[in-house]
Design an enzyme around this catalytic site. Structure first.
Site, PDB file in Angstrom:
ATOM      1  N   TYR A 139       0.808  -1.220   0.000  1.00 57.74           N
ATOM      2  CA  TYR A 139       0.000   0.000   0.000  1.00 57.74           C
ATOM      3  C   TYR A 139       0.846   1.278   0.000  1.00 57.74           C
ATOM      4  O   TYR A 139       0.309   2.377  -0.164  1.00 57.74           O
ATOM      5  CB  TYR A 139      -0.976   0.013   1.186  1.00 57.74           C
ATOM      6  CG  TYR A 139      -2.087  -1.017   1.078  1.00 57.74           C
ATOM      7  CD1 TYR A 139      -2.229  -1.834  -0.039  1.00 57.74           C
ATOM      8  CD2 TYR A 139      -3.004  -1.173   2.113  1.00 57.74           C
ATOM      9  CE1 TYR A 139      -3.238  -2.775  -0.125  1.00 57.74           C
ATOM     10  CE2 TYR A 139      -4.027  -2.100   2.033  1.00 57.74           C
ATOM     11  CZ  TYR A 139      -4.143  -2.910   0.919  1.00 57.74           C
ATOM     12  OH  TYR A 139      -5.149  -3.833   0.840  1.00 57.74           O
ATOM     13  N   LYS A 194       4.918 -14.206   2.546  1.00 59.99           N
ATOM     14  CA  LYS A 194       5.051 -15.149   1.428  1.00 59.99           C
ATOM     15  C   LYS A 194       6.537 -15.214   1.085  1.00 59.99           C
ATOM     16  O   LYS A 194       6.961 -14.925  -0.036  1.00 59.99           O
ATOM     17  CB  LYS A 194       4.209 -14.705   0.216  1.00 59.99           C
ATOM     18  CG  LYS A 194       2.736 -14.986   0.341  1.00 59.99           C
ATOM     19  CD  LYS A 194       2.354 -16.456   0.385  1.00 59.99           C
ATOM     20  CE  LYS A 194       2.482 -17.101  -0.976  1.00 59.99           C
ATOM     21  NZ  LYS A 194       2.035 -18.541  -0.937  1.00 59.99           N
ATOM     22  N   ASP A 226      -1.315 -17.418   2.665  1.00 59.83           N
ATOM     23  CA  ASP A 226      -2.417 -18.260   2.174  1.00 59.83           C
ATOM     24  C   ASP A 226      -2.766 -19.337   3.204  1.00 59.83           C
ATOM     25  O   ASP A 226      -3.934 -19.558   3.522  1.00 59.83           O
ATOM     26  CB  ASP A 226      -2.089 -18.864   0.794  1.00 59.83           C
ATOM     27  CG  ASP A 226      -0.708 -19.495   0.713  1.00 59.83           C
ATOM     28  OD1 ASP A 226       0.083 -19.366   1.668  1.00 59.83           O
ATOM     29  OD2 ASP A 226      -0.423 -20.141  -0.318  1.00 59.83           O
ATOM     30  N   ASP A 250      -4.321  -6.241   6.147  1.00 65.04           N
ATOM     31  CA  ASP A 250      -5.657  -5.776   5.779  1.00 65.04           C
ATOM     32  C   ASP A 250      -6.557  -6.994   5.525  1.00 65.04           C
ATOM     33  O   ASP A 250      -7.678  -7.081   6.036  1.00 65.04           O
ATOM     34  CB  ASP A 250      -5.542  -4.902   4.520  1.00 65.04           C
ATOM     35  CG  ASP A 250      -6.846  -4.205   4.166  1.00 65.04           C
ATOM     36  OD1 ASP A 250      -7.732  -4.122   5.029  1.00 65.04           O
ATOM     37  OD2 ASP A 250      -6.965  -3.750   3.005  1.00 65.04           O
ATOM     38  N   ASP A 254      -9.721  -8.937   8.331  1.00 62.00           N
ATOM     39  CA  ASP A 254     -11.154  -9.126   8.066  1.00 62.00           C
ATOM     40  C   ASP A 254     -11.565 -10.558   8.373  1.00 62.00           C
ATOM     41  O   ASP A 254     -12.629 -10.809   8.944  1.00 62.00           O
ATOM     42  CB  ASP A 254     -11.490  -8.799   6.599  1.00 62.00           C
ATOM     43  CG  ASP A 254     -11.691  -7.296   6.365  1.00 62.00           C
ATOM     44  OD1 ASP A 254     -11.142  -6.499   7.149  1.00 62.00           O
ATOM     45  OD2 ASP A 254     -12.395  -6.926   5.412  1.00 62.00           O
TER      46      ASP A 254
HETATM   47  C1  IPM Z   1      -8.737  -0.925   6.778  1.00 61.95           C
HETATM   48  C2  IPM Z   1      -9.432  -0.452   5.529  1.00 61.95           C
HETATM   49  C3  IPM Z   1      -8.494   0.502   4.836  1.00 61.95           C
HETATM   50  C4  IPM Z   1      -7.298  -0.254   4.330  1.00 61.95           C
HETATM   51  C5  IPM Z   1      -9.107   1.309   3.711  1.00 61.95           C
HETATM   52  C6  IPM Z   1     -10.352   1.992   4.127  1.00 61.95           C
HETATM   53  C7  IPM Z   1      -8.083   2.290   3.175  1.00 61.95           C
HETATM   54  O1  IPM Z   1      -9.812  -1.500   4.735  1.00 61.95           O
HETATM   55  O2  IPM Z   1      -8.377  -0.090   7.605  1.00 61.95           O
HETATM   56  O3  IPM Z   1      -8.558  -2.129   6.930  1.00 61.95           O
HETATM   57  O4  IPM Z   1      -7.339  -0.806   3.227  1.00 61.95           O
HETATM   58  O5  IPM Z   1      -6.314  -0.293   5.027  1.00 61.95           O
HETATM   59 MN    MN Z   2      -9.517  -3.424   5.642  1.00 62.91          MN
END
Ligand code: IPM
Ligand code: MN
Length: 368
Positions: A139, A194, A226, A250, A254
């Site tokens: 990123y 990785k 993975d 990131d 999730d």
């Molecule tokens: C997070 C979000 C952010 C990211 C976005 C909103 C930029 O998904 O904080 O996890 O990708 O880091």
């Molecule tokens: Mn995120």
């Protein structure tokens, strides 16, 4: 006289304002309204639409000088730059880069009363922290990748020794302070990469190993990103602290969130040497925005992390204790199934969930 902390409050887009005010109400109930000077600032996709920028310089300056930043959420679908990337998220991303918020701390904890989609998981069985490197990795190329003639597009994954060392060190220090993995009580840092495929990740692993030498009391463990997705589902109790590159962090955070009740449950603290930025790990959930039914718990727990961080930084026991009260109140409301939002199978509105958490703090105070 106790200190007053200036909090830059950025409600943002979608459910952002709803969850943000829930967190503000909770921190004020926990620490007293007078502990804070709450100053609201605009940013996000809505502001981009009306003013052409998602992060006004005044907002950035205020976030930089405030004692901490509390954010709701950002992003409106379709509000994009000409290159197709989302404009609203500029706020959080710029804060990360420009304030050097290198450590993104994402606790993944299964609370009593919350059902995990994983089989046979009880409260306490899932309790680990993802430490996401927050300023480099893939990123870091945000806004600077190439798109040539609309035929070739590139983004570069960036790793620096300094960047890896400081996040690895945070991971080991955190593991030292924690009680170890639920499965076996071992203090453990899992390096998620990785390293089998790319030099950048092999370098990440090597530097983590070098840092690990200073922490012989913490077990060093590895997981390819993975395979981590499998392990986090099949044996989440094995994990204590997971350290990883920005994009992997990131993604896996999730997955972690959904194993403990969903995105609505997961807080995020983004910390540098001088600044702290706090929000839930979820997005702006435009599908339910404005309905008053968003789960505020992720942002409320982020508010608790903010108080904990401020408390430690300023050696302010009152704030540290206030953070503990919020955590305890959230746990008790969930355990009793007292006021559950729709994403946890309940019917309560954002304001009712928040009120129940504040009431639980009152009851703690009376019981004490
Ligand atoms: C997070 C979000 C952010 C990211 C976005 C909103 C930029 O998904 O904080 O996890 O990708 O880091
Ligand atoms: Mn995120």
């Amino acid at each position: 006289m106790s200190k007053t902390y200036e909090i830059a409050v950025v409600p943002g887009d979608g459910i952002g304002p709803e969850v943000c005010s829930a967190a503000l109400e909770t921190i004020c109930a926990a620490a007293g309204r007078r502990a804070f000077n709450l100053v609201e600032h605009p940013a996000g996709a809505g502001h981009f639409r009306t003013h052409g920028t998602a992060l006004p310089e005044e907002t950035f300056a205020a976030c930089k000088t405030a004692d901490a930043v509390l954010h709701g959420a950002a992003g409106i679908p379709g509000v994009v730059y000409p290159d197709g990337t989302e404009a609203g998220i500029e706020f959080g991303l710029q804060l990360r880069f420009r304030l050097d918020l290198y450590a993104n701390i994402r606790p993944i904890r299964l609370h009593p009363g919350v059902e995990s989609p994983l089989k046979n998981m009880a409260a306490g069985d899932i309790d680990y922290v993802i430490l996401r490197e927050n300023t480099e990795g893939l990123y870091a190329s945000r806004g600077s990748g190439t798109n040539l003639r609309d035929e070739i597009a590139t983004d570069t994954l960036v790793m620096t020794r300094k960047g890896i060392e400081r996040i690895a060190r945070k991971a080991f220090e955190l593991a030292r302070r924690r009680n170890g993995a639920p499965l076996d009580g071992k203090k453990r840092v899992t390096v998620c990469d990785k390293a089998n495929v790319l030099r950048s990740y092999a370098f990440f692993r090597k530097v983590c190993e070098q840092v690990a030498e200073d922490f012989p009391d913490v077990e060093l463990d590895y997981g390819y990103a993975d395979a981590m997705m499998v392990h986090m589902v099949r044996r989440p109790s094995f994990y204590d602290v997971i350290v990883t590159e920005n994009m992997f962090g990131d993604i896996i955070s999730d997955l972690g969130a959904v194993t403990v009740g969903g995105m609505g449950m997961s807080p995020s603290a983004e910390i540098g040497d001088s600044n702290g930025f706090f929000q839930a790990a979820h997005g702006s959930a435009p599908d339910i925005a404005g309905q008053g039914i968003a789960n505020p718990i992720g942002t409320i727990l982020a508010g608790a992390m903010m108080l904990e961080w401020l408390g430690e930084r300023h050696q302010d026991r009152a704030l540290t204790e206030a953070a503990g009260r919020i955590d305890k109140a959230v746990a008790s409301v969930l355990a009793k199934g007292e006021a559950l939002p729709p994403d946890l199978g309940g019917k309560e509105r954002t304001t009712a969930v928040t009120a129940a958490i504040c009431r639980a703090m009152d009851q703690q105070a009376t019981a004490a």
